[in-house]
Scaffold this active site. Structure first.
Site, PDB file in Angstrom:
ATOM      1  N   ARG A   1      11.952  -5.474   4.391  1.00  0.00           N
ATOM      2  CA  ARG A   1      11.686  -4.036   4.248  1.00  0.00           C
ATOM      3  C   ARG A   1      12.663  -3.181   5.043  1.00  0.00           C
ATOM      4  NH1 ARG A   1       5.845  -1.964   5.392  1.00  0.00           N
ATOM      5  NH2 ARG A   1       6.198  -2.909   7.418  1.00  0.00           N
TER       6      ARG A   1
ATOM      7  N   ARG B   1      11.619  -1.042  10.889  1.00  0.00           N
ATOM      8  CA  ARG B   1      10.595  -0.570  11.817  1.00  0.00           C
ATOM      9  C   ARG B   1      10.537  -1.450  13.054  1.00  0.00           C
ATOM     10  NH1 ARG B   1       5.408   0.188   7.937  1.00  0.00           N
ATOM     11  NH2 ARG B   1       4.438  -0.748   9.781  1.00  0.00           N
TER      12      ARG B   1
ATOM     13  N   ARG C   1       0.129  -8.943  12.995  1.00  0.00           N
ATOM     14  CA  ARG C   1      -0.521  -7.870  12.222  1.00  0.00           C
ATOM     15  C   ARG C   1      -1.418  -8.436  11.137  1.00  0.00           C
ATOM     16  NH1 ARG C   1       4.554  -4.817  10.959  1.00  0.00           N
ATOM     17  NH2 ARG C   1       3.389  -4.040   9.183  1.00  0.00           N
TER      18      ARG C   1
ATOM     19  N   ARG D   1      -9.418   1.183   9.122  1.00  0.00           N
ATOM     20  CA  ARG D   1      -9.014  -0.195   9.369  1.00  0.00           C
ATOM     21  C   ARG D   1     -10.027  -0.940  10.215  1.00  0.00           C
ATOM     22  NH1 ARG D   1      -3.314   0.531   8.795  1.00  0.00           N
ATOM     23  NH2 ARG D   1      -2.001  -1.182   9.394  1.00  0.00           N
TER      24      ARG D   1
ATOM     25  N   LYS E   1       0.832  -1.216   0.000  1.00  0.00           N
ATOM     26  CA  LYS E   1       0.000   0.000   0.000  1.00  0.00           C
ATOM     27  C   LYS E   1       0.861   1.260   0.000  1.00  0.00           C
ATOM     28  CE  LYS E   1      -1.931  -1.046   3.926  1.00  0.00           C
ATOM     29  NZ  LYS E   1      -1.238  -2.313   4.202  1.00  0.00           N
TER      30      LYS E   1
HETATM   31  P1  AP5 Z   1       4.864  -1.556   1.812  1.00  0.00           P
HETATM   32  O1  AP5 Z   1       4.517  -0.656   0.690  1.00  0.00           O
HETATM   33  O2  AP5 Z   1       5.616  -1.011   2.958  1.00  0.00           O
HETATM   34  O3  AP5 Z   1       3.557  -2.364   2.311  1.00  0.00           O
HETATM   35  P2  AP5 Z   1       2.316  -1.860   3.130  1.00  0.00           P
HETATM   36  O4  AP5 Z   1       1.106  -2.508   2.541  1.00  0.00           O
HETATM   37  O5  AP5 Z   1       2.293  -0.383   3.234  1.00  0.00           O
HETATM   38  O6  AP5 Z   1       2.630  -2.556   4.523  1.00  0.00           O
HETATM   39  P3  AP5 Z   1       2.681  -1.957   5.999  1.00  0.00           P
HETATM   40  O7  AP5 Z   1       3.395  -2.938   6.874  1.00  0.00           O
HETATM   41  O8  AP5 Z   1       3.166  -0.551   6.028  1.00  0.00           O
HETATM   42  O9  AP5 Z   1       1.223  -2.000   6.345  1.00  0.00           O
HETATM   43  P4  AP5 Z   1       0.622  -1.948   7.685  1.00  0.00           P
HETATM   44  O10 AP5 Z   1      -0.747  -1.798   7.223  1.00  0.00           O
HETATM   45  O11 AP5 Z   1       0.825  -3.033   8.653  1.00  0.00           O
HETATM   46  O12 AP5 Z   1       1.410  -0.779   8.462  1.00  0.00           O
HETATM   47  P5  AP5 Z   1       1.002   0.689   8.782  1.00  0.00           P
HETATM   48  O13 AP5 Z   1       2.194   1.523   8.696  1.00  0.00           O
HETATM   49  O14 AP5 Z   1      -0.196   1.091   8.028  1.00  0.00           O
HETATM   50  O15 AP5 Z   1       5.684  -2.793   1.176  1.00  0.00           O
HETATM   51  C1  AP5 Z   1       6.218  -3.803   1.990  1.00  0.00           C
HETATM   52  C2  AP5 Z   1       7.578  -4.248   1.418  1.00  0.00           C
HETATM   53  O16 AP5 Z   1       7.363  -4.891   0.163  1.00  0.00           O
HETATM   54  C3  AP5 Z   1       8.547  -3.101   1.141  1.00  0.00           C
HETATM   55  O17 AP5 Z   1       9.846  -3.532   1.450  1.00  0.00           O
HETATM   56  C4  AP5 Z   1       8.406  -2.857  -0.377  1.00  0.00           C
HETATM   57  O18 AP5 Z   1       9.612  -2.373  -0.940  1.00  0.00           O
HETATM   58  C5  AP5 Z   1       8.073  -4.246  -0.890  1.00  0.00           C
HETATM   59  N1  AP5 Z   1       7.140  -4.267  -2.026  1.00  0.00           N
HETATM   60  C6  AP5 Z   1       6.033  -3.506  -2.178  1.00  0.00           C
HETATM   61  N2  AP5 Z   1       5.398  -3.823  -3.321  1.00  0.00           N
HETATM   62  C7  AP5 Z   1       6.129  -4.830  -3.906  1.00  0.00           C
HETATM   63  C8  AP5 Z   1       5.992  -5.583  -5.130  1.00  0.00           C
HETATM   64  N3  AP5 Z   1       4.952  -5.372  -5.950  1.00  0.00           N
HETATM   65  N4  AP5 Z   1       6.929  -6.523  -5.393  1.00  0.00           N
HETATM   66  C9  AP5 Z   1       7.960  -6.740  -4.537  1.00  0.00           C
HETATM   67  N5  AP5 Z   1       8.150  -6.049  -3.381  1.00  0.00           N
HETATM   68  C10 AP5 Z   1       7.241  -5.101  -3.071  1.00  0.00           C
HETATM   69  O19 AP5 Z   1       0.568   0.546  10.321  1.00  0.00           O
HETATM   70  C11 AP5 Z   1       1.520   0.326  11.338  1.00  0.00           C
HETATM   71  C12 AP5 Z   1       0.820   0.305  12.696  1.00  0.00           C
HETATM   72  O20 AP5 Z   1       0.245   1.589  12.973  1.00  0.00           O
HETATM   73  C13 AP5 Z   1      -0.338  -0.679  12.832  1.00  0.00           C
HETATM   74  O21 AP5 Z   1       0.083  -1.980  13.144  1.00  0.00           O
HETATM   75  C14 AP5 Z   1      -1.149  -0.026  13.962  1.00  0.00           C
HETATM   76  O22 AP5 Z   1      -0.550  -0.263  15.217  1.00  0.00           O
HETATM   77  C15 AP5 Z   1      -1.002   1.447  13.642  1.00  0.00           C
HETATM   78  N6  AP5 Z   1      -2.076   1.909  12.747  1.00  0.00           N
HETATM   79  C16 AP5 Z   1      -1.926   2.382  11.485  1.00  0.00           C
HETATM   80  N7  AP5 Z   1      -3.105   2.721  10.949  1.00  0.00           N
HETATM   81  C17 AP5 Z   1      -4.042   2.452  11.889  1.00  0.00           C
HETATM   82  C18 AP5 Z   1      -5.457   2.558  11.929  1.00  0.00           C
HETATM   83  N8  AP5 Z   1      -6.150   3.020  10.872  1.00  0.00           N
HETATM   84  N9  AP5 Z   1      -6.086   2.187  13.061  1.00  0.00           N
HETATM   85  C19 AP5 Z   1      -5.423   1.740  14.136  1.00  0.00           C
HETATM   86  N10 AP5 Z   1      -4.067   1.592  14.162  1.00  0.00           N
HETATM   87  C20 AP5 Z   1      -3.388   1.942  13.050  1.00  0.00           C
HETATM   88 MG    MG Z   2       2.512   1.025   4.827  1.00  0.00          MG
END
Ligand code: AP5
Ligand code: MG
Ligand code: ZN
Length: 214
Positions: free
Chosen positions: A123, A156, A167, A84, A9
């Site tokens: 990552r 991270r 997660r 979410r 994402k």
């Molecule tokens: P990346 O783009 O980083 O993936 P992502 O889907 O953004 O994954 P996240 O881990 O960031 O999602 P998340 O939803 O758990 O974390 P968030 O920060 O939102 O890609 C991942 C890897 O793959 C990278 O290395 C990239 O280079 C590689 N890649 C990407 N596309 C590729 C492809 N096509 N081919 C090959 N490689 C590829 O949330 C973190 C924390 O914050 C949560 O756990 C929670 O505690 C809190 N939080 C955030 N939002 C909320 C909410 N709305 N409500 C409550 N708590 C929240």
């Molecule tokens: Mg993300």
């Protein structure tokens, strides 16, 4: 934008918002900014983020609503990682109504759990600008250094194998219900996220441009 942790994402949102010149509003990024600045909100969120649990809705909704109220969001924005939970989605509907706007599209990036784990496992994130790399699939030109800003790359605090699994479970339990929520609203568009970063971006760009011009 919906998708399991590691679906890509953040990676896709960054490319798309650069191309369309829109703000990239990512709740995870906002939390990490609060954490690194040591704000009160960051301290409230820390235990949840580190465990891989969701931060309580009330805190999250307030933070995102504040971000959406800023001037740069008037012409549109891309949400990544929010909502979410169903409660967050309902709060977002209210916020958007107050802003006199609505969602055009909810893209769902679909990958298998195996793919998500491999992506999360390699990552590296820039401490300064938040750009995301992968040690195999999207390596930086110089190891440990961000191509964009020269910042230091780090893993991270929630990027550990145990937290990854947790997660993904949290996503299945609390966020998957949003797939039906937005399908029923006629907004959901499912995309195959298994391809390369470029392939997914081409597909995403097409559906978003279509939805936003309609
Ligand atoms: P990346 O783009 O980083 O993936 P992502 O889907 O953004 O994954 P996240 O881990 O960031 O999602 P998340 O939803 O758990 O974390 P968030 O920060 O939102 O890609 C991942 C890897 O793959 C990278 O290395 C990239 O280079 C590689 N890649 C990407 N596309 C590729 C492809 N096509 N081919 C090959 N490689 C590829 O949330 C973190 C924390 O914050 C949560 O756990 C929670 O505690 C809190 N939080 C955030 N939002 C909320 C909410 N709305 N409500 C409550 N708590 C929240
Ligand atoms: Mg993300
Ligand atoms: Zn950087």
């Amino acid at each position: 934008m919906l998708g399991v942790p590691g679906a890509g994402k953040g990676t896709q949102a960054e490319l798309l918002t650069e191309a369309l010149e829109l703000p990239h509003v990512a709740s995870g990024v906002l939390f990490r900014e609060h954490l690194s600045k040591g704000t009160e909100l960051g301290e409230q969120a820390r235990v949840y983020v580190d465990r891989g649990d969701l931060v309580p809705d009330e805190v999250t909704i307030r933070m995102v609503a504040e971000r959406l109220s800023r001037a740069d969001c008037r012409e549109g924005f891309l949400l990544d990682g929010f909502p979410r939970t169903v409660a967050q989605a309902e709060a977002l509907d209210q916020t958007l109504t107050q802003m006199g706007t609505e969602l055009n599209i909810v893209p769902l990036i679909k990958v298998s759990e195996e793919t998500a784990l491999v992506r999360l496992g390699g990552r590296w994130t820039c401490r300064k600008c938040g750009d995301v790399y992968h040690q195999l699939f999207n390596p930086p030109q110089v190891e440990g250094v961000c191509d964009e800003c020269g910042g230091e790359l780090y893993q991270r605090s929630d990027d550990t194998p145990e937290t990854h699994r947790h997660r993904i479970e949290v996503y299945s339990e609390q966020t998957m219900p949003l797939i039906d929520y937005y399908r029923q609203a006629g907004l959901l568009v499912e995309l195959d996220g298994e391809g390369s970063i470029e392939q997914v971006q081409v597909a995403l760009r097409m559906v978003v441009e279509q939805a936003c011009s309609a």
